[in-house]
Design a protein around this motif. Structure first.
Motif, mmCIF file in Angstrom:
data_model
loop_
_atom_site.group_PDB
_atom_site.id
_atom_site.type_symbol
_atom_site.label_atom_id
_atom_site.label_comp_id
_atom_site.label_asym_id
_atom_site.label_seq_id
_atom_site.Cartn_x
_atom_site.Cartn_y
_atom_site.Cartn_z
ATOM 1 N N ARG A 105 57.590 -7.901 48.663
ATOM 2 C CA ARG A 105 56.750 -9.099 48.668
ATOM 3 C C ARG A 105 56.501 -9.654 47.281
ATOM 4 O O ARG A 105 56.181 -10.821 47.138
ATOM 5 C CB ARG A 105 55.430 -8.778 49.358
ATOM 6 N N THR A 176 48.768 -11.108 46.532
ATOM 7 C CA THR A 176 49.958 -11.261 47.378
ATOM 8 C C THR A 176 50.100 -10.098 48.346
ATOM 9 O O THR A 176 50.280 -10.300 49.547
ATOM 10 C CB THR A 176 51.235 -11.383 46.511
ATOM 11 N N ALA A 180 49.371 -10.004 52.429
ATOM 12 C CA ALA A 180 50.452 -9.580 53.324
ATOM 13 C C ALA A 180 50.007 -8.413 54.201
ATOM 14 O O ALA A 180 50.331 -8.342 55.387
ATOM 15 C CB ALA A 180 51.686 -9.190 52.517
#
Length: 186
Positions: A105, A176, A180
């Motif tokens: 990611r 981030t 996620a």
């Protein structure tokens, strides 16, 4: 101005320089003044002859998450060793394996490297390739019997990425992986 940028570059690269010296000392198995001095000479030669693009550090270390990372890694190594030993000793079953792709990611070479090395050092999986442009790790794993096992292994690698980012990543990278994980991707 030129001095400041050169000094800033040297300061950013200092952790890697120190790591090269420590690696040299580890390779020789000696923590002596002579080993440190020769390590400095070798590190200077390596960094001048093999110029690599500078890796930007986030400048962030979260001690609690770093400790969690180390403890979880030690636990995973022991658990992985026992799992591999069981697979080898269980004569009733033929061990199955798979090559899995794990899209990461976070778009950061250092985070990708830490995640790849961590995943590969845990017994039962081995890094076989990295697609840097698409941020995908390819691992060979043993003990995979079903699609659920494959997904579990993917989630495990993504959990290692999250731990690495939480310990060493920037605030944006932490956001981030946190977003996620909250979305069910981890």
């Amino acid at each position: 101005m030129v001095r400041r940028s050169a000094a800033a570059r040297a300061w950013r690269q200092l952790p890697f320089f120190i790591w090269l010296v420590l690696l040299w000392m580890l390779l020789w198995g000696q923590f002596t003044v002579l080993a440190a001095l020769t390590g400095i000479v070798v590190a200077l030669i390596v960094t001048r002859v093999f110029r690599l693009p500078p890796v930007e550090l986030s400048g962030r270390l979260h001690p609690w998450h770093a400790l969690v990372f180390v403890v979880m890694f030690a636990f995973a190594v022991v658990r992985g060793s026992l799992s591999v030993a069981w697979i080898v000793l269980d004569v009733r079953r033929q061990p199955r394996n798979a090559v899995i792709a794990v899209p990461l990611r976070v778009d950061d070479d250092l985070i990708m490297t830490h995640t790849a090395v961590t995943s590969s050092l845990i017994p039962g999986s081995l890094l076989i390739d990295i697609d840097r442009d698409r941020r995908v790790l390819y691992l060979h794993v043993i003990g995979v019997r079903s699609a659920e096992d494959t997904e579990r292994q993917r989630r495990t690698v993504l959990a290692w990425e999250r731990r690495v980012v939480q310990a060493f990543g920037s605030r944006a990278q932490v956001k981030t992986v946190t977003d996620a994980a909250a979305g069910g991707a981890s």
